[in-house]
Design an enzyme around this catalytic site. Structure first.
Site, PDB file in Angstrom:
ATOM      1  N   GLY A 331       0.829  -1.207   0.000  1.00 40.91           N
ATOM      2  CA  GLY A 331       0.000   0.000   0.000  1.00 40.91           C
ATOM      3  C   GLY A 331       0.862   1.255   0.000  1.00 40.91           C
ATOM      4  O   GLY A 331       0.578   2.218  -0.696  1.00 40.91           O
ATOM      5  N   TRP A 334       2.477   1.573  -3.410  1.00 43.36           N
ATOM      6  CA  TRP A 334       1.513   2.038  -4.427  1.00 43.36           C
ATOM      7  C   TRP A 334       1.553   3.554  -4.555  1.00 43.36           C
ATOM      8  O   TRP A 334       1.390   4.121  -5.615  1.00 43.36           O
ATOM      9  CB  TRP A 334       0.108   1.559  -4.058  1.00 43.36           C
ATOM     10  CG  TRP A 334      -0.981   2.041  -4.981  1.00 43.36           C
ATOM     11  CD1 TRP A 334      -1.425   1.434  -6.119  1.00 43.36           C
ATOM     12  CD2 TRP A 334      -1.762   3.230  -4.853  1.00 43.36           C
ATOM     13  NE1 TRP A 334      -2.435   2.170  -6.708  1.00 43.36           N
ATOM     14  CE2 TRP A 334      -2.665   3.276  -5.945  1.00 43.36           C
ATOM     15  CE3 TRP A 334      -1.785   4.274  -3.918  1.00 43.36           C
ATOM     16  CZ2 TRP A 334      -3.577   4.312  -6.123  1.00 43.36           C
ATOM     17  CZ3 TRP A 334      -2.697   5.315  -4.100  1.00 43.36           C
ATOM     18  CH2 TRP A 334      -3.581   5.328  -5.191  1.00 43.36           C
ATOM     19  N   HIS A 335       1.775   4.215  -3.393  1.00 44.03           N
ATOM     20  CA  HIS A 335       1.745   5.683  -3.391  1.00 44.03           C
ATOM     21  C   HIS A 335       2.915   6.293  -4.123  1.00 44.03           C
ATOM     22  O   HIS A 335       2.829   7.430  -4.579  1.00 44.03           O
ATOM     23  CB  HIS A 335       1.703   6.218  -1.958  1.00 44.03           C
ATOM     24  CG  HIS A 335       0.359   6.130  -1.331  1.00 44.03           C
ATOM     25  ND1 HIS A 335      -0.139   4.964  -0.796  1.00 44.03           N
ATOM     26  CD2 HIS A 335      -0.621   7.053  -1.194  1.00 44.03           C
ATOM     27  CE1 HIS A 335      -1.358   5.196  -0.332  1.00 44.03           C
ATOM     28  NE2 HIS A 335      -1.679   6.439  -0.567  1.00 44.03           N
ATOM     29  N   GLY A 336       4.014   5.566  -4.222  1.00 46.53           N
ATOM     30  CA  GLY A 336       5.143   6.132  -4.941  1.00 46.53           C
ATOM     31  C   GLY A 336       6.344   5.224  -4.924  1.00 46.53           C
ATOM     32  O   GLY A 336       6.500   4.395  -4.030  1.00 46.53           O
ATOM     33  N   PHE A 485       0.668   9.880  -8.014  1.00 46.39           N
ATOM     34  CA  PHE A 485       0.488   8.451  -7.810  1.00 46.39           C
ATOM     35  C   PHE A 485      -0.199   7.836  -9.041  1.00 46.39           C
ATOM     36  O   PHE A 485      -0.375   6.656  -9.106  1.00 46.39           O
ATOM     37  CB  PHE A 485      -0.341   8.183  -6.554  1.00 46.39           C
ATOM     38  CG  PHE A 485       0.180   8.937  -5.347  1.00 46.39           C
ATOM     39  CD1 PHE A 485      -0.696   9.495  -4.440  1.00 46.39           C
ATOM     40  CD2 PHE A 485       1.531   9.101  -5.134  1.00 46.39           C
ATOM     41  CE1 PHE A 485      -0.227  10.210  -3.337  1.00 46.39           C
ATOM     42  CE2 PHE A 485       1.999   9.814  -4.032  1.00 46.39           C
ATOM     43  CZ  PHE A 485       1.117  10.365  -3.143  1.00 46.39           C
TER      44      PHE A 485
END
Lengths: 485, 329
Positions: A331, A334-336, A485
């Protein structure tokens, strides 16, 4: 074209006007063309990255559904998953993988250095890829039947209000929405416009204005004293107003066009625990992670451990821990493509694991000291503690590197900064005003005066609100934070 | 064909929409007048004229320097006195567009006499600038606002309103006993001794992105271009030597402002009828190290504005004053 630009207002006006008159049978075609135009306007070359995975997923889902044999079905599913995720991994994580690999290899082999490829990161790829993956998994699990109409499926993936920053709506909910015949309803349109205005207010008045202070504090953390503590709190509000502002606009636009979108935020900073926070923050992502990562990993771990209890800890606990750790790790990623995002995810994972492991002990303490009698006080402190834990994690999220995050934390002091506190007071007043509005909105059903207000007063209040946005909005040419993102 | 036919259902919202537009119009006008009156009562520098006249007595300024923030950061009177032994007065600042500069020149001429040299710092976006109301109030200038030309006055004068909120923040800082910005924005005395600032760390990103925004040039006359022409005509009449200077931008900004050549050509066209105007362009690598980030406070690829740092201004002023020295002979 960002939502707060004149170009987009013109685009939306045209799309809305045409969608009112166009025959229902070809409406999907028009909206699909508009969505591809919207995405292509950013970069026409990257339209291919949207269309090809859409076609691949569509074809594989149809084929999967026709196969009875489990092994073949599974094989096809895995191929589909790899092909769908390939674009995201290559364009978003290639440099991250290369530099990480390079650093690891340099520990064993001298003078090894791999050059990053510097691919442009297509906007929205994380969001539409997750839509594709969730659809594929749902079809594989036979939770839904594959969509036979390519046009509606393509529209579901590329729907322009959602493509850049979500919400990550599920196919089982949104494809039927797209197929509905929706008569013109002025109240629905007004409600959509009001939601858009609220989103613009959050983004351009609150988020962009706070960002001036936050950017200054994070760029120059030395001798900022107490500003650093408030910098973290303010960033918490900045990212919330930025992202939820966008989501409100996306939902408002969908509503104007006649479609119901999933709710993405539910007053997350009023959460009394980290798990409640994740039920209220970026809901479409957290439910995605829960359904497609956490639960499968947790159940799989529990099944494997089954009767055995390693170190006398129940299989359920092991399952929760393993599931949560992997979920929050991915998770964060996923953001970066950066280890700071991963660390942020891990921190939240640790919060959740700690909360789960100490649940019984905390309940016992509450009961022993009869703290459950002071429910309001307990709720207040729970909200305060949760907010502080979340804000601490945001420091890592916001910092450009571990080193900068450490510098930030080291410089925190309870002292008046050299540059003064006028800016801090101004932003604090702004946030208190905003929180007041949120509380009012949250409890609007309890306030009869709002319901009883005559229509003229409501329209006048809305007109004043628009003027207020114009006066206090800031144009710092800030793109939305979650664009990256 | 499912035509949108006006029926009772679709006619219903029309009165509501009209009512909303009327109320929006009225709210806009009310708030605009409210902000303007607060601004004129609380924020206008009524003492500017007297203070300036008292300050400029016996100073024998023979040069005035006009422009915006780029000129504020780029050209410094201290170098005129140390290198050329000339007394220069700098009026340049953020929010002072062609209209303000014209009004200031008229005011200066009336109370201090005609200068020998007028230096004007050129901005790529100078014909898209609005002079801020708070500066214009110094000369009791009554803005001829077109109250029915725009639906939303607040939107049309948004830049001035932003200025207003910034000033209120400055007032708050002063109220708390804190110093304002790095540059003392409204103290015209302190500005004369100002040499610029250097940040601890370079804030310019040298890496050229694959994709970045470009900015077009807003052609003359634009918003206040007529006042620029009036200023040149006034200077011609008064036999003042006018120096138009293109102050260096960071290289990335020059790439961003894609119609620079059009800008230069436009200016050359405007000044052609005048025989007292000289143009100096330092946006060339041969004339100034445009790629050296130490010499700039800001700018870059995708950013239309760029200002010289203290170090950059020191170098630029030496070059510039060497080039214009002969105008004082």
């Amino acid at each position: 074209m960002i939502f707060t630009s004149i170009d987009f207002i013109i685009f939306l006006s045209i799309v809305f006007s045409i969608s009112l008159v166009i025959p229902y049978k070809i409406k999907w075609m028009f909206l699909l063309a508009a969505s591809y135009f919207f995405y292509g306007n950013w970069n026409i070359d990257y339209l291919v990255l949207l269309i090809i995975p859409t076609l691949i997923t569509y074809l594989i889902a149809i084929k999967m559904n026709s196969i009875k044999l489990t092994v073949s079905r599974k094989r096809l599913f895995i191929i589909g998953l790899i092909l769908t995720l390939a674009g995201l991994i290559i364009f978003k994580y290639a440099d991250f993988i290369i530099t990480t690999f390079s650093v690891l290899m340099s520990l064993f082999v001298d003078k090894i250095s791999l050059k990053p490829v510097h691919l442009i990161h297509p906007i929205g790829i994380s969001f539409f890829t997750f839509k594709l993956v969730s659809y594929l998994i749902d079809v594989y699990r036979a939770d839904i039947k594959p969509e036979k109409h390519l046009g509606y499926f393509a529209l579901y993936i590329s729907f322009f209000p959602q493509i850049f920053m979500g919400p990550i709506d599920r196919a089982r909910h949104f494809i039927p929405e797209l197929k509905k015949r929706v008569p013109f309803d002025i109240d629905r349109v007004i409600s959509g416009v009001q939601l858009i205005a609220w989103g613009v207010f959050k983004k351009m008045v609150i988020a962009d204005r706070i960002s001036i202070f936050v950017n200054e504090v994070f760029q120059n953390p030395q001798q900022q004293g107490i500003n650093l503590i408030f910098g973290a709190y303010f960033y918490a509000f900045q990212i919330y107003c930025d992202f939820s502002g966008y989501t409100d606009m996306a939902i408002g636009i969908s509503r104007i066009l006649g479609f119901k979108s999933i709710r993405n935020f539910n007053f997350p900073y009023f959460s009394t625990s980290i798990s409640q926070f994740w039920n209220r923050w970026h809901i479409s992502l957290s439910t995605w992670l829960r359904d497609y990562l956490f639960l499968p990993i947790a159940y799989s771990t529990m099944r494997r451990l089954n009767s055995s209890q390693p170190k006398r800890i129940k299989a359920e606990a092991w399952g929760y821990t393993a599931g949560m750790f992997v979920t929050m790790f991915l998770g964060g990623l996923w953001h970066g493509a950066s280890w700071t995002f991963v660390l942020w995810g891990i921190i939240h994972g640790l919060y959740l694991i700690a909360s789960y492991s100490t649940k019984k002990a905390r309940k016992k303490i509450m009961k022993t000291f009869r703290l459950n009698k002071f429910s309001r006080l307990h709720r207040f402190f729970s909200i305060l503690i949760t907010f502080n834990l979340v804000s601490f994690a945001w420091i890592i999220f916001r910092s450009e590197s571990f080193h900068k995050a450490l510098i930030y934390l080291k410089n925190i002091q309870f002292s008046i900064p050299d540059i003064g506190i006028a800016h801090l007071i101004f932003n604090l007043c702004l946030i208190i005003f905003f929180v007041g509005l949120e509380i009012l909105y949250k409890n609007r059903d309890k306030f009869n005066f709002i319901k009883k207000m005559p229509r003229l007063s409501k329209i006048a209040a809305f007109a004043l609100f628009i003027c207020f946005i114009i006066i206090f909005s800031v144009d710092v040419s800030n793109e939305f934070i979650y664009f990256q993102f | 064909m499912n035509l949108f036919i006006f029926n009772s259902k679709t006619k219903k919202p029309i009165p509501r929409i009209i009512l909303f537009l009327v109320l929006l119009f009225l709210s806009d006008r009310f708030l605009f007048f409210l902000i303007s009156s607060i601004e004129s009562r609380l924020l206008v520098d009524h003492s500017f004229k007297k203070n300036f006249i008292d300050y400029s007595k016996n100073k024998n300024f023979n040069t005035i320097i006009l422009g915006t923030s780029r000129t504020l950061e780029g050209i410094h009177p201290v170098y005129f006195s140390s290198l050329l032994n000339q007394n220069a007065y700098k009026e340049a600042q953020f929010g002072k567009g062609p209209k303000y500069n014209y009004l200031f020149y008229k005011f200066y001429k009336k109370h201090c006499g005609v200068p020998k040299v007028l230096i004007y710092g050129m901005d790529y976006f100078m014909f898209n600038l609005d002079s801020r109301i708070r500066w214009l109030h110094r000369f009791n200038h009554q803005e001829n606002k077109d109250y029915f030309g725009n639906f939303l006055m607040l939107l049309k004068y948004k830049k001035n309103i932003d200025d207003f909120t910034d000033i209120m923040l400055e007032k708050l800082k002063q109220g708390l006993g804190e110093s304002g910005n790095l540059v003392p924005l409204r103290d015209f005395v302190k500005i004369q001794k100002y040499r610029g600032v250097d940040f601890e760390k370079i804030r310019i990103d040298s890496e050229r992105p694959d994709r970045f925004k470009h900015f077009r040039y807003h052609k003359f006359p634009g918003v206040e271009g007529d006042y620029f022409l009036k200023l040149l005509e006034e200077c011609q009449k008064d036999e003042v030597k006018v120096i138009l200077v293109f102050i260096p931008n960071y290289y990335g900004t020059n790439v961003t402002n894609i119609q620079r050549q059009l800008f230069y050509e436009d200016i050359h066209k405007i000044v052609k009828p005048f025989d007292n105007i000289n143009i100096y362009n330092y946006n060339k690598i041969k004339k100034f190290p445009l790629k050296n980030r130490e010499y700039f406070l800001n700018g870059g690829y995708g950013l239309t504005n760029s200002h010289l740092s203290k170090k950059g201004a020191a170098l630029f002023n030496r070059k510039f004053l060497k080039d214009i020295k002969h105008h004082y002979d």
